[in-house]
Design an enzyme around this catalytic site. Structure first.
Site, PDB file in Angstrom:
ATOM      1  N   ASP A  51       4.742  -6.126  -1.273  1.00  0.00           N
ATOM      2  CA  ASP A  51       4.911  -6.561  -2.657  1.00  0.00           C
ATOM      3  C   ASP A  51       3.623  -6.356  -3.470  1.00  0.00           C
ATOM      4  OD1 ASP A  51       6.273  -7.582  -4.777  1.00  0.00           O
ATOM      5  OD2 ASP A  51       6.101  -9.668  -4.169  1.00  0.00           O
TER       6      ASP A  51
ATOM      7  N   GLU B 282       5.627 -16.354  12.577  1.00  0.00           N
ATOM      8  CA  GLU B 282       4.503 -16.976  11.869  1.00  0.00           C
ATOM      9  C   GLU B 282       4.403 -16.270  10.512  1.00  0.00           C
ATOM     10  OE1 GLU B 282       2.955 -19.578  13.025  1.00  0.00           O
ATOM     11  OE2 GLU B 282       4.072 -19.485  14.914  1.00  0.00           O
TER      12      GLU B 282
ATOM     13  N   ARG C 235       3.548 -11.153   3.882  1.00  0.00           N
ATOM     14  CA  ARG C 235       3.980 -10.763   2.537  1.00  0.00           C
ATOM     15  C   ARG C 235       2.753 -10.643   1.654  1.00  0.00           C
ATOM     16  NH1 ARG C 235       9.171 -11.989  -0.974  1.00  0.00           N
ATOM     17  NH2 ARG C 235       8.518 -10.884  -2.839  1.00  0.00           N
TER      18      ARG C 235
ATOM     19  N   ARG D 167       2.712  -4.692 -10.179  1.00  0.00           N
ATOM     20  CA  ARG D 167       1.615  -5.415 -10.841  1.00  0.00           C
ATOM     21  C   ARG D 167       0.287  -4.675 -10.681  1.00  0.00           C
ATOM     22  NH1 ARG D 167       2.450 -10.687  -7.858  1.00  0.00           N
ATOM     23  NH2 ARG D 167       3.866  -9.333  -6.695  1.00  0.00           N
ATOM     24  N   TRP D 168       0.081  -4.102  -9.520  1.00  0.00           N
ATOM     25  CA  TRP D 168      -1.158  -3.329  -9.292  1.00  0.00           C
ATOM     26  C   TRP D 168      -1.283  -2.236 -10.351  1.00  0.00           C
ATOM     27  CZ3 TRP D 168      -2.484   1.712  -8.514  1.00  0.00           C
ATOM     28  CH2 TRP D 168      -3.745   1.976  -7.940  1.00  0.00           C
TER      29      TRP D 168
ATOM     30  N   LEU E 189       3.239   3.512  18.574  1.00  0.00           N
ATOM     31  CA  LEU E 189       3.686   2.530  17.569  1.00  0.00           C
ATOM     32  C   LEU E 189       5.129   2.826  17.202  1.00  0.00           C
ATOM     33  CD1 LEU E 189       2.876   0.247  15.465  1.00  0.00           C
ATOM     34  CD2 LEU E 189       2.538   2.115  13.835  1.00  0.00           C
TER      35      LEU E 189
ATOM     36  N   HIS F 160       3.725   2.420  -6.665  1.00  0.00           N
ATOM     37  CA  HIS F 160       4.512   2.772  -5.478  1.00  0.00           C
ATOM     38  C   HIS F 160       3.861   3.951  -4.746  1.00  0.00           C
ATOM     39  CE1 HIS F 160       7.451  -0.121  -6.581  1.00  0.00           C
ATOM     40  NE2 HIS F 160       7.954   0.541  -7.615  1.00  0.00           N
TER      41      HIS F 160
HETATM   42  C1  FPP Z   1       7.662  -4.251  -4.091  1.00  0.00           C
HETATM   43  O1  FPP Z   1       6.682  -4.291  -5.099  1.00  0.00           O
HETATM   44  C2  FPP Z   1       7.720  -2.894  -3.554  1.00  0.00           C
HETATM   45  C3  FPP Z   1       8.834  -2.117  -3.570  1.00  0.00           C
HETATM   46  C4  FPP Z   1      10.137  -2.587  -4.097  1.00  0.00           C
HETATM   47  C5  FPP Z   1       8.802  -0.742  -3.065  1.00  0.00           C
HETATM   48  C6  FPP Z   1       7.919  -0.492  -1.897  1.00  0.00           C
HETATM   49  C7  FPP Z   1       7.831   0.952  -1.691  1.00  0.00           C
HETATM   50  C8  FPP Z   1       6.739   1.647  -1.312  1.00  0.00           C
HETATM   51  C9  FPP Z   1       5.472   1.012  -0.906  1.00  0.00           C
HETATM   52  C10 FPP Z   1       6.740   3.133  -1.279  1.00  0.00           C
HETATM   53  C11 FPP Z   1       8.037   3.808  -0.925  1.00  0.00           C
HETATM   54  C12 FPP Z   1       8.371   3.653   0.495  1.00  0.00           C
HETATM   55  C13 FPP Z   1       8.271   4.622   1.419  1.00  0.00           C
HETATM   56  C14 FPP Z   1       8.627   4.317   2.822  1.00  0.00           C
HETATM   57  C15 FPP Z   1       7.817   5.967   1.093  1.00  0.00           C
HETATM   58  P1  FPP Z   1       7.128  -4.536  -6.598  1.00  0.00           P
HETATM   59  O2  FPP Z   1       7.459  -3.235  -7.218  1.00  0.00           O
HETATM   60  O3  FPP Z   1       8.229  -5.542  -6.630  1.00  0.00           O
HETATM   61  O4  FPP Z   1       5.803  -5.110  -7.198  1.00  0.00           O
HETATM   62  P2  FPP Z   1       5.670  -6.224  -8.318  1.00  0.00           P
HETATM   63  O5  FPP Z   1       6.174  -7.508  -7.732  1.00  0.00           O
HETATM   64  O6  FPP Z   1       4.200  -6.259  -8.566  1.00  0.00           O
HETATM   65  O7  FPP Z   1       6.463  -5.758  -9.500  1.00  0.00           O
END
Ligand code: FPP
Length: 221
Positions: free
Chosen positions: A2, A181, A162, A6-7, A113, A19
């Site tokens: 997550d 945990e 998380r 925001r990043w 892994l 992403h």
């Molecule tokens: C949650 O952060 C993240 C996601 C819904 C997507 C995660 C996907 C990736 C890291 C890359 C794609 C995956 C692969 C396997 C190539 P958010 O967007 O909800 O962040 P926020 O809460 O800050 O809005």
């Protein structure tokens, strides 16, 4: 994983940039895991509820997944990483299920892994689907087996991390995390790396795991 959105927003970038940086964090984390004693690393990449996001973001995430499968498979195979994807495949865009199958086949011999990525995954739907095939006398072990076999679930979770500061499970591995945990960190996923994973493992090693009993069960077990 997550905090990607925001990043990016904090840096004046589109959410997709977060992403994309998240993919770098996947690489760093997967490569650091074996030396920290982690044999299975399960990542939540796309929740079934994420279909509710704007189409542009969903399309961007699916493209990223496809690009990841294409560009990372060789590296995963070389580093002894076995990739498996779990969740529904019937709603994924054309070409992605085949790309998943190719990546899974190409990395099947990996023993260092097990990297498991949840895509179009909902724990509640997975439990429902697994339970639907069981009779009224079914045991916990039967459901556990059905979740592993039918839905490709990863089995019991020891440590659930998380990122991004939120403290909830969001329909992720609800059955499997019964005695996990929980480790919550404010670090946004794109910034997550080896030191964060090591800190989470150190936190885990300090926990007394009693599984409802009175005596701590050693971490190694
Ligand atoms: C949650 O952060 C993240 C996601 C819904 C997507 C995660 C996907 C990736 C890291 C890359 C794609 C995956 C692969 C396997 C190539 P958010 O967007 O909800 O962040 P926020 O809460 O800050 O809005």
């Amino acid at each position: 994983m997550d905090g990607n959105g925001r990043w990016a927003t904090q840096r004046g970038l589109p959410r997709g940039a977060g992403h994309r940086m998240g993919v770098e964090a996947i690489r760093r984390t997967a490569e650091a895991a074996p030396d920290l004693g982690i044999g299975t690393l399960t990542l939540f990449a796309f929740a079934s509820d994420n279909w509710k996001r704007p189409e542009t973001e969903v399309v961007g995430l699916m493209r990223l997944l496809k690009a990841y499968l294409r560009s990372e498979t060789g590296r995963l195979a070389r580093t002894g990483t076995r990739l498996t994807v779990f969740g529904r495949r019937d709603r994924l865009p054309a070409g992605i299920p085949e790309a998943i199958e190719r990546a899974e086949a190409a990395t099947a011999a990996g023993t260092k892994l097990s990297l498991r990525i949840a895509v179009d995954y909902s724990s509640r739907d997975a439990i429902l689907a697994a339970a639907a095939g069981l009779g009224p006398e079914a045991s916990r072990e039967d459901l556990d087996r059905a979740l592993r076999d039918d839905v490709g679930g990863p089995g019991d979770v020891d440590l659930l991390i998380r990122t991004g500061g939120e403290k909830r499970l969001s329909d992720f591995l609800l059955w499997e995390a019964a005695y996990a945990e929980l480790h919550f960190t404010d670090r946004m996923w794109p910034d997550f790396g080896e030191a964060d994973l090591a800190a989470a493992v150190a936190d885990f090693a300090r926990r007394d795991r009693r599984f409802g009993g009175l005596k701590p069960v050693p971490v190694a077990a």
